[in-house]
Structures are given as C-alpha cells and as structure tokens.
Design a protein around this motif. Sequence first.
Motif, PDB file in Angstrom:
ATOM      1  N   MET A 107       0.826  -1.205   0.000  1.00  0.00           N
ATOM      2  CA  MET A 107       0.000   0.000   0.000  1.00  0.00           C
ATOM      3  C   MET A 107       0.865   1.261   0.000  1.00  0.00           C
ATOM      4  SD  MET A 107      -1.126   2.558   2.304  1.00  0.00           S
ATOM      5  CE  MET A 107      -0.878   1.821   3.903  1.00  0.00           C
ATOM      6  N   ARG A 108       1.865   1.294   0.837  1.00  0.00           N
ATOM      7  CA  ARG A 108       2.706   2.489   0.931  1.00  0.00           C
ATOM      8  C   ARG A 108       3.481   2.719  -0.362  1.00  0.00           C
ATOM      9  NH1 ARG A 108       4.364   1.089   6.532  1.00  0.00           N
ATOM     10  NH2 ARG A 108       2.811   2.053   7.868  1.00  0.00           N
ATOM     11  N   LYS A 109       3.980   1.614  -0.941  1.00  0.00           N
ATOM     12  CA  LYS A 109       4.760   1.746  -2.165  1.00  0.00           C
ATOM     13  C   LYS A 109       3.872   2.157  -3.334  1.00  0.00           C
ATOM     14  CE  LYS A 109       8.004  -0.844  -5.076  1.00  0.00           C
ATOM     15  NZ  LYS A 109       7.317  -0.758  -6.357  1.00  0.00           N
ATOM     16  N   GLN A 110       2.687   1.575  -3.417  1.00  0.00           N
ATOM     17  CA  GLN A 110       1.817   1.836  -4.553  1.00  0.00           C
ATOM     18  C   GLN A 110       1.242   3.240  -4.543  1.00  0.00           C
ATOM     19  OE1 GLN A 110       1.245  -0.405  -7.139  1.00  0.00           O
ATOM     20  NE2 GLN A 110       0.471   1.489  -8.033  1.00  0.00           N
ATOM     21  N   PHE A 111       0.889   3.734  -3.355  1.00  0.00           N
ATOM     22  CA  PHE A 111       0.185   5.012  -3.270  1.00  0.00           C
ATOM     23  C   PHE A 111       1.032   6.133  -2.672  1.00  0.00           C
ATOM     24  CE2 PHE A 111      -2.973   1.588  -2.890  1.00  0.00           C
ATOM     25  CZ  PHE A 111      -3.703   1.831  -4.048  1.00  0.00           C
ATOM     26  N   GLY A 112       2.294   5.847  -2.377  1.00  0.00           N
ATOM     27  CA  GLY A 112       3.174   6.894  -1.880  1.00  0.00           C
ATOM     28  C   GLY A 112       2.807   7.407  -0.505  1.00  0.00           C
ATOM     29  N   MET A 113       2.272   6.536   0.349  1.00  0.00           N
ATOM     30  CA  MET A 113       1.879   6.956   1.692  1.00  0.00           C
ATOM     31  C   MET A 113       3.073   6.951   2.636  1.00  0.00           C
ATOM     32  SD  MET A 113      -1.365   7.574   1.651  1.00  0.00           S
ATOM     33  CE  MET A 113      -2.800   7.282   0.612  1.00  0.00           C
ATOM     34  N   GLU A 155       5.072   6.661   6.453  1.00  0.00           N
ATOM     35  CA  GLU A 155       5.058   5.636   7.492  1.00  0.00           C
ATOM     36  C   GLU A 155       3.902   5.838   8.463  1.00  0.00           C
ATOM     37  OE1 GLU A 155       6.939   2.910   8.195  1.00  0.00           O
ATOM     38  OE2 GLU A 155       7.915   3.097   6.259  1.00  0.00           O
ATOM     39  N   GLY A 156       3.510   7.098   8.668  1.00  0.00           N
ATOM     40  CA  GLY A 156       2.457   7.369   9.636  1.00  0.00           C
ATOM     41  C   GLY A 156       1.081   6.898   9.217  1.00  0.00           C
ATOM     42  N   GLU A 157       0.892   6.596   7.932  1.00  0.00           N
ATOM     43  CA  GLU A 157      -0.424   6.149   7.466  1.00  0.00           C
ATOM     44  C   GLU A 157      -0.549   4.646   7.680  1.00  0.00           C
ATOM     45  OE1 GLU A 157      -4.221   6.871   5.545  1.00  0.00           O
ATOM     46  OE2 GLU A 157      -2.868   7.739   6.977  1.00  0.00           O
ATOM     47  N   LYS A 158      -1.451   4.257   8.575  1.00  0.00           N
ATOM     48  CA  LYS A 158      -1.583   2.858   8.965  1.00  0.00           C
ATOM     49  C   LYS A 158      -2.700   2.165   8.179  1.00  0.00           C
ATOM     50  CE  LYS A 158       1.481   3.121  12.283  1.00  0.00           C
ATOM     51  NZ  LYS A 158       2.771   2.407  12.187  1.00  0.00           N
ATOM     52  N   LEU A 159      -2.394   0.985   7.687  1.00  0.00           N
ATOM     53  CA  LEU A 159      -3.399   0.167   7.022  1.00  0.00           C
ATOM     54  C   LEU A 159      -4.257  -0.526   8.077  1.00  0.00           C
ATOM     55  CD1 LEU A 159      -4.481  -1.102   4.367  1.00  0.00           C
ATOM     56  CD2 LEU A 159      -2.796  -2.922   4.684  1.00  0.00           C
ATOM     57  N   VAL A 160      -5.570  -0.468   7.903  1.00  0.00           N
ATOM     58  CA  VAL A 160      -6.481  -1.132   8.832  1.00  0.00           C
ATOM     59  C   VAL A 160      -6.845  -2.518   8.316  1.00  0.00           C
ATOM     60  CG1 VAL A 160      -8.682  -0.979  10.034  1.00  0.00           C
ATOM     61  CG2 VAL A 160      -7.378   1.094   9.577  1.00  0.00           C
ATOM     62  N   TYR A 212      -7.709  -1.077  -0.261  1.00  0.00           N
ATOM     63  CA  TYR A 212      -6.941  -0.866   0.970  1.00  0.00           C
ATOM     64  C   TYR A 212      -7.644   0.213   1.796  1.00  0.00           C
ATOM     65  CZ  TYR A 212      -3.241  -3.358  -1.535  1.00  0.00           C
ATOM     66  OH  TYR A 212      -2.525  -4.300  -2.234  1.00  0.00           O
ATOM     67  N   LEU A 213      -8.021  -0.120   3.017  1.00  0.00           N
ATOM     68  CA  LEU A 213      -8.673   0.837   3.909  1.00  0.00           C
ATOM     69  C   LEU A 213      -7.669   1.259   4.976  1.00  0.00           C
ATOM     70  CD1 LEU A 213     -12.139  -0.925   4.367  1.00  0.00           C
ATOM     71  CD2 LEU A 213     -11.433   0.710   2.611  1.00  0.00           C
ATOM     72  N   THR A 214      -7.204   2.486   4.884  1.00  0.00           N
ATOM     73  CA  THR A 214      -6.273   3.019   5.878  1.00  0.00           C
ATOM     74  C   THR A 214      -7.031   3.934   6.826  1.00  0.00           C
ATOM     75  OG1 THR A 214      -5.614   5.056   4.725  1.00  0.00           O
ATOM     76  CG2 THR A 214      -4.551   3.005   4.036  1.00  0.00           C
ATOM     77  N   VAL A 215      -6.340   4.432   7.824  1.00  0.00           N
ATOM     78  CA  VAL A 215      -6.991   5.291   8.811  1.00  0.00           C
ATOM     79  C   VAL A 215      -7.562   6.543   8.155  1.00  0.00           C
ATOM     80  CG1 VAL A 215      -6.610   6.699  10.869  1.00  0.00           C
ATOM     81  CG2 VAL A 215      -5.588   4.440  10.706  1.00  0.00           C
ATOM     82  N   ASN A 216      -6.887   7.073   7.142  1.00  0.00           N
ATOM     83  CA  ASN A 216      -7.306   8.342   6.546  1.00  0.00           C
ATOM     84  C   ASN A 216      -7.714   8.262   5.084  1.00  0.00           C
ATOM     85  OD1 ASN A 216      -6.553  10.048   8.919  1.00  0.00           O
ATOM     86  ND2 ASN A 216      -4.512   9.283   8.435  1.00  0.00           N
TER      87      ASN A 216
END
Length: 1236
Positions: A144-150, A152-157, A176-180
């Motif tokens: 998720m982080r690599k694909q969408f450029g998020m 470290e602070g963005e947490k996957l739920v 992918y459902l993240t906190v934000n």
Amino acid sequence: MWLCPEEVLVANALWVTERANPFFVLQRRRGHGRGGGLTGLLVGTLDVVLDSSARVAPYRILHQTQDSQVYWTVACGSTRKEITKHWEWLENNLLQTLSIFDNEEDITTFVKGKIHGIIAEENKNVQPQGDEDPGKFKEAELKMRKQFGMPEGEKLVNYYSCSYWKGHVPRQGWLYLTVNHLCFYSFLLGKEVSLVVQWVDVTRLEKSATLLFPESIHVDTRDQELFFSMFLNIGETFKLMEQLANLAMRQLLDNEGFLEDKVLPRPARPHKNISALKRDLDAQAKNEYYRARFRLPRDERLDGHTSCTLWTPFNKLHIPGQMFISSNYICFASKEEDICHLIIPLREVTIVEKADSSSVLPSPLSISTKNKMTFLFANLRDRDFLVQRISDFLQKMSSKQTGDSSTGRKASVVDPASEPSKALQEASIQPTSPTSPCGGRQNSLAQEAPTAFQGLLKLFQRNAPMEDLGAKGAKEKMKEESWNIHFFEYGRGMCMYRTSGTRELVLKGIPEGLRGELWLLFSGAWNEMVTHPGYYAELVEKSTGKYSLATEEIERDLHRSMPEHPAFQNELGIAALRRVLTAYAFRNPTIGYCQAMNIVTSVLLLYGSEEEAFWLLVALCERMLPDYYNTRVVGALVDQGIFEELTRDFLPQLSEKMQNLGVIASISLSWFLTLFLSVMPFESAVVIVDCFFYEGIKVVLQVALAILDANMEQLLGCSDEGEAMTILGRYLDNVVNKQSVSPPVPHLHALLTSGDNPPEEVDIFDLLKVSYEKFSSLRAYDIEQMRFKQRLKVIQSLEDTAKRSMVRAIPGDIGFSVEELEDLYVVFKAKHLESQYWGNSRPTSVHRDPSLPYLEQYRIDASQFQELFASLTPWACGAHTPVLAGRMFRFLDRNKDSLINFKEFVTGMSRMYHGDLTDKLKVLYRLHLPPALSPEEAESALEATHYFIEDSSLEASPMAPDLDLYLPWEAQEKGISPPNYQHYLQMWAKEKEVQKDNIKDFPKMNQEQFIELCKTLYNMFSEDSMEQDLYHAIATVASLLLRIGEVGKRFSAQLGRKPRDSTSEEDQPPAFNPPHDPPQELRPPALGYPQATAGGDTQLRKVPQESQVVGKGGSGEGLGSPSQDLMSDDETKDDMSMSSYSVVSVGSLQCEDLTNHTVPVGREVCSPLATTHSGGSVDTDWSISFEQILASILTESVLVNFFEKRVDIGLKIKAQKKVERQFSTSSDHEHSGVSG
C-alpha cells in the motif's frame, strides 16, 4: 530486506536469473523492468489478482547448493540498488567461508543461522509496539505504501479483494482501507487503475444492490461516484468503512483523530489476518454499543460478553440473553428487546458464588448485592474464567475504595464447596439508589443553598394533600402505588429489572415525587454522580468568578429560562441555574454553553438538586444527545435529517409539501434541542422528557411524526411557511396534561391560540399512545445507522458553509476570483489535515480549536507553508525557493505563533500574483528586511537596528493593514474580561479601510540585505524563457545600485564631517581615503549566468560622463578588484551633481562587471559578523532605498515585463491537488510491453 529463510520448490517459475554463484542466485520477476511483452502483462496481472508479494519486491536472492533441488529465500528488494547491496554483502562476507564446508546441510544450516542473526540484530533496537501485525498483513501494508506513496504514519487497517466499476466494466483488484484514505489498485492486462480518496471527502457511503451493480458499496465524494462490488464479506467491509468515515467526520467536527486504544486487552498471539488497528476499531465499536445500550459512562470498556440465561423471579422463567462484563459493571440483555434488561454495578456486589450444576440448571452463577437482591445466571460456557474476571475487577475496585473509605464493604467470591458466607457487614458508605444519601456530597455549597438538597419544585410548590386535589390527586396516588408495587417485584435502584412493564409505567407518567430519582436511573447519571463525589462542588468553586464568553452568554439567557415558572422569578432559582450551567461550561469548554441548554437545565433543577441536575445535563450533552449543544448544533442537524427521512418513509404525501415550504428545518431544531419544552406547555412536555430518559431520541422522533400526522390535512392546504408554523404552534399549545397535580404554568406561546376557533385540546398521553401505535417500528440500531448517513451530509454541508464563509471574509481587493479562493481553501485545508494524519507533534495539530472563528480553525506551520509555496508561487527560485518561503512565512506571521491562517496565506499569494510592478517589488523588498529576513541570513540584529529603530511598525507584519484577523479569546483561560462585540465590530471596520504603504516610509536596505535580494532575483529568473536577457538586466541594475549605494555613503560621510570644520586640519581625516575595502559583489548561481564565465580578461568600457554617478567631494567607487576602481579619478572629479538617485543607461554597465569577487549564490551564509568574502567585509555604512531600486528596475523593460506578466494560479492549484491526493480520480493508462 533480509527474510527469514523459507523453502522454494520451483525457483525459476515466473522469475529470471540475473546473477548466480555456487551458493546464491539473484532473480528478477518476469515483466518487471526491461521488456516483458505478453509474459510481463500476464505476470503483472497475476501478481495483482493473487496479491503476490512480488509486486512489491520484484527482486529476490535464493540460497542453493549444487546437489539440492530445494532453494531458500534469504532476501528481497523493491529496487535493484537495494538487492545489489544485499548481494554484494553475501559475496564479500560469506562466499569464502562457505567454500570451506564439506557437507551441504552444514552450509544451509550456517546460512540460515547467519540470516537469522542479521535479522535479530536489525530488530534489536526496534521498540515493541504492543501487538505485532501478522507477516501477511505487514506485506500488504508495504504494498500500500509503495503503490500510493503513503508515509510511514499512514496505517493500514485492512484490505479486501473486490471489483471497482469503471463505467460498466468491473476491474478486479485490491481495496486498501487506511486510517485516513480509501485506496484501490488494479492491474489487468496492461491497464492500471489507481484510486485514492480521503475519508474526510466522502459525502455518501451506502450499501446497495441494483441490476447494474450487484450488492455493491457506493462511495460518493464532491467530485465522483465510486462503486465497489464482488466482496467475499461485504458486511464486514462496509462496517469498517463506516467506522473509518465516521472517525474522519469526528476529526472534522472536533479534531479527534484515531488513537489506538492502549487499555484494550491484547490477545496472546495476533490473529492470522487481522491488524492491531482493525482489532482496536472492532473493540471501539463494541464499546460504543455497550455504553449506549446500558447508558454507561464514556470511559467504560467492554471486557467480554457471553450467552447465558437469567432467572427472573417476577415471572419464574429462565430468560436467554447475553451477559456483558466490564471493569465496573455486569449487564444483561435478553434476546428479545423488551423482555428484560439489567445493570449491576460492581460497587453494589457483595457475593459472587458458583452454585452446584444440575441438568436443569447447568453452570449456575449467583450474584448478590447490597440491597439484598440476588441474581441467578446459568448456562455459562466458561464459568470459571468468568468468575475469575469478576473477582479481578472486584479486587481492583476494593483496592480503590480502601483509599477513600476504611468502612467500605468488600465483595467476596465464594466456591460452592466452601462454608456459607457469614452475615453481611454493615452497608457501604456508597448509596445504592437515588433515594439514599450520597456519600461525599456534603460541602459548603450544600450548607449555603437549599437547592443543594432538593429540587426547586419542592421549594416553591407547597402541595396540598392528595385528597384535596380530587380526581387528579387520586390518579397521582394510584401512579405512586403502581410504582411501589413495581419496585417490590422488580427491585429499586440501579439493579432494578427493566422490562416492558417498566416502559408501560413510564408511558403512563412518572409521579412528581419519583421523577428526579427515575431520571437519574434511566439516564445513567446516577452512576457518574456516585463515582465522582464532590466533583460538582469542586467545579463550582473553581468556576466562581471566572469570566469567559460562555459565562457572558449564560448571564444573558438566565432570565429567559422558564420565566413563567415561579421558581425562576427569584434569585434562588436563577443562582442555582447559573452555578450548574457555569460548572458544565468549565467542565466541557468544547461545548461551553449553547442556547437551549438553559431551558433544559431549568427543568432538571425543578426535579433534582443542583448536583443531580448537573449530572443529568452531562448525560444529555455527552451521551444521550451527542453533538447537540456544540457551536454548530451538529447533532440536532443530524437528527433533523433523520426526521426528514422518516417523514418521507412514513408520511410520503406530506413530505414533499413540507420540503417545499421549508418547515421541517424551522421546527425540528426547536423541538429537538429543547425536547419540546419550549413549544409545549410545561406539564405536557415533561412527560415526553420522562419517556426520553427511558427510550432515548426514538421517542422524540415518534412524537414529532405523530404531530405532523395529526395536522396533515391542514398542512397540505398551507400556502406558505408562516401558515404552517402557525398551525403547528397552535396545536402544540393545546397539548395538555390533565393528570398533572402541579398548578398550570402559563405558556408563552398562548397568544397563538387566540382567535375565533381555537383548536381542540389534545391529551399528551393520547399523543404518546398514537406515536407508539403508528411509529413504534423505529429501532435504536436503525436510528444509529441513519445518524451515520446524515452525519456525513451535515458535516460536509457545514464544511462547504465554512468554505463560503472563509471566502467571504477575504477582502474584495485581494485579486483572486471566488472560484480561485475556494480552490486555494481546499488545498490549504488539505495541507492542514496532513498534520492531523501524520504529524501529531506539529503545532497545527496541537493548536486547532473548533470553537474559534472559521478563519482561525485551519492553520499551517512553516514546513507546510514551504511545501505550498513551492508548488503555488509564481516566483520559482529553484534551490533558493525554501529560503524565500521561510521569509514569506515570517513576513505573514504577524502574531509570532509560528502558524498562519487562510487569510494570511491568501494575502501573501495575492501580493505575488496581483498588483503592478511597484506592489510586487514592495513585497520582495520587505522579504529582505527584518522580520522576514532572519538574523542567520543577514547581519546581526544589533547592526540592523541602526536602520530600523525608527520604524516601530516592523515589530508586526508589514502587511498589518491587510492582516487584521479574528484572534482567539485567550481571556477565557486567564479569567480576564474578553473584548466585547463592539471591539470586534470596530476591528472589522478598520480591516475594510484601504491603507496603502508609503514607499517614502520604507526603511533603507543595507548591503547584506541587498545581496540577499540580488540572490533571490538571480534564482527567480533561472526557469524563465527570457533567462539570458533577465540575467543581463539584473546584472546591470545590481551594478548600478551598488554604485548608487557607495555614492550615498560618501555623501552622508561628508555631511557628517561638516560640524567638525572648525577643528585643526591636523585632526581632520583626509577628504578621500581609497584604501578601504570595496563593497561585496554578486554573480548568478554556479549554473546561472553563462556570460559570467565566458572570459576573464574582458576589458571594461569607459562609462559616458553624463551617465556617471558621483558624490560631492568624492569619487564614485565602482565594482572591481579590491585594488582597482571601475571609474578613474579623472572621470569622477568633474561631476559634482547629486540627487537621491540617478538613472544609468542600459548599455553603460556590462554584466562582466559582476565576474570578480562574487558571493556564491545558493550557499548557506555564515554569521555576517564573523564572515568576510574574498578578503573584504560587508560595508555596514552602505545603504539603498526602495525608490532607488524601483527606479533602476524601471530602466530595464525585460524586468518590468517579467513582474507585470500575469500567471494563472489555477494550473498550479490543479497540480498541487494531484500531489496531495496522489491520484484524486481513477487513473487508467496503458502499459505497452512493460509491466510494473
């Protein structure tokens, strides 16, 4: 990264070997990188659909031995650089060692041990963070982080396989459902879809099923509609999406982001595919349901629940249901909603006993309380564990009580094999019901005011004996007797069995003498009052004498609170109301005080003491009517939306008429905010309050629907809103309570009933009966679902209103159109929300206060401003842009709190985009003077004050006339009287006055500041199409201005020597002293001006005499080496003319003048006092004025055209939005032959 070695049976399927040695193989995934073709497309599609880790780590290293067919993964990498680093380490550190081994098994064992050791060393310094997410989940989070450029602070739920409908074509991929954020990615046969949506942008979230979209989830934002379907478990997915969207709305409402619940019990080992965040969110949802169902305090957390049966002595049955356990309560709810409901506070428990099991009563558990009640539970699955948990909670509670009271009774847990328990000790100091005295409530307030002991109704209404009241008295006595019988059969106090019979008694009306007691029980306020003895008295003491905006509003509304009732026609009732409202405003400054709270609180004071009324108000504001009484009455607007929706469902023929007239919006707020107390006679409305405390908002909605239904024919015939309001007002004024034993209280709306044909009286009990008969299908769960849907609409509507209000607050001369201002607001708000997402340590996340005016709610700090400045500024300065952004931020930050609001931000942007050449140069000039120019960038403040001490306006922002803003009321905390409304009206009136800077008042610029200005200008032109011409022009202007400054310095030096003419010639310094150091000179950046490096021996042309700049009695010192002047003495001696500034022809100075002894542009400037450049120090006597800079630039048409050129900010805003959202809409692009 290094991986714990795992077996790979087929090493070459879908992988290409790039390097190999006897012990290791480096492989690349087919289709990644160069080439790929059809194979690459197929492999890429498989990786996405099957959620393969190769999509994130397309490189890997395998360990192998010559004779073995088994391979072991030891490392993977997302880039070639990363995997090469691991490969080189293996070759340099292991190859020689491995060649020594004879046995291949020993080689493999050694490699595995070495890799495990490396991983352990890397993880040694990593702090444990509670639950560790399972490996599969961590891998998905990395994708998720690599694909969408998020970050470290963005947490996957959690993440789910599903299809996204693009047009009429489903695209299979992963949600992918993240906190934000909600993110979706799909890659099918070369077509890629990537989607990112912020939860705060969601305006609608529904689960639907249509022919076109079979059982799908519908997500709406302001810009797009999205459909997702083909979930394995659509219910779970939708519930999680609801929770995350709700959290985002809470964030917009009161700045509450999601925090992991650290108090929740941690499982012994993590679930297979559930993250810690998902577990916490599920626990939060269960906690909210548990607290709402049993009306428990907000800090109560569910520990667990289990199915069981409860023996009910009143009907001799075992009722199946669920037992809920938390740290302070044991609760029971029957499977059928109305059969039985039970709350047992652990503070009331004396004995927990495991009884003998039998075939009739398996696994029984007996719980006894202080008021001699015993509850028998059976069919418990894990009774021993349950008893142990209860025992643990009781021990914690007894240890807490030990510090408070040495006489408190301790509960005991008894085993059936042990001896029977001894006689009960004397009762604890804590009361068991509202009828018993509350320990710890005696305080100074109780001794001073009678309202500390009893309600105002008992003080101001001396009732005659019931016999004298006739039929009403007899009816009241029958009610009291019915309740006493109910208490005898079902128990009294918090541990009472609550059944359908209890609701029937409430609907028949609560007797006056029991109303306060039962309100406390049914609302749950009693629990909080008992567990917080003395809290109210402490609040009253702390808040007494404190002044704030809330107390001002309270004082204004005190005499409007039921003025028709005798209890509030004297100071005793008014003082009690003041204390309760002020104490609550002090307890909850987020709410403070809201209109309508005074009306509700005055009724609470009639039936309870001050402390009881306070805790009832807490229950109302914080639990039973959430968000009703904040500054934007969001909760009431949400329930108004539910009312409109219910009207469409139950009264469809009336709904459209009411919408056209706009009546629902007008009536529902007053009905809901005051629970009908402001629109109905008091004796009638208080019956609705009885039902509300037992049933919740459901009753208010039912009664509202019943009122519309009763007036349907008349409402359908209305022609305007006023007529409809009059019909409803007259109807409500004639809702009577014929059973009330209290003297009738005149109703303020009685004037509406005047007329020839007053409406018939309606009995309140008949109205309640009709509301339950026609609209009882409403369920609490359904209302909560509707609240979620309406909350999305209401908060997004309020955000749109805030945006419009913010735009209207910007002065009209700012230059931007309304559309541009709205776009800027969206970008500005998104940048602020980043600090809420990922920067909890940022000042923006700490300082946001939703109670502030709109302009102050969203603010950004220096680093966020720097990012926006870099993407939006028309003055792109390359590597120098962050420096200029920092100066602009200090320039705009007038109150020095390291934050700027939207108006300040727009003002700064406008100065760069709009206005003429002079206006833009003013900004640039100011950006290179204190306070915009920091001491680290220019000379020390001690030297700078020589030029700025007379200009006191520099203490604040130079844009002060344009930046008067609404400031926070800090007086609320300090206890100081805040400015009144006239102060703000005067401030806003001054803001509209047109005030312009007088350029003659601008302070002069010293040489170091001028050097910084030139650096900025050189960097500003680096990306322009007229770059060469601009460099040439600014070189000419800079040379000219340096000469002008030098001439001015000499002229002022001569003026300074005139008073000393009477001294002897021996004491006078020579008229001309050439050996001093010349001023610093400039050149463009290293890659900047090509002519500066064309040749070193360029001959300087003679400057025409009529174009020279000289000073009286001295020569104009030019640019050149320290030992050589640009202009000869002969050329300067004859020119005796002097003016404030002189114009030099464009061709008179060459750009080569700037080639020698230059200050490198773009490098860090050290402390100006300690630094010398090329052997010469900065000349502190040198200065230049704004008029001289302006006049010099006006001589260069290319510079004039550059600053007069119009730049479209719309394109920059669009680019910035793409950066903020990654992909704000789904992107669909073809991959020709290459799969990523």
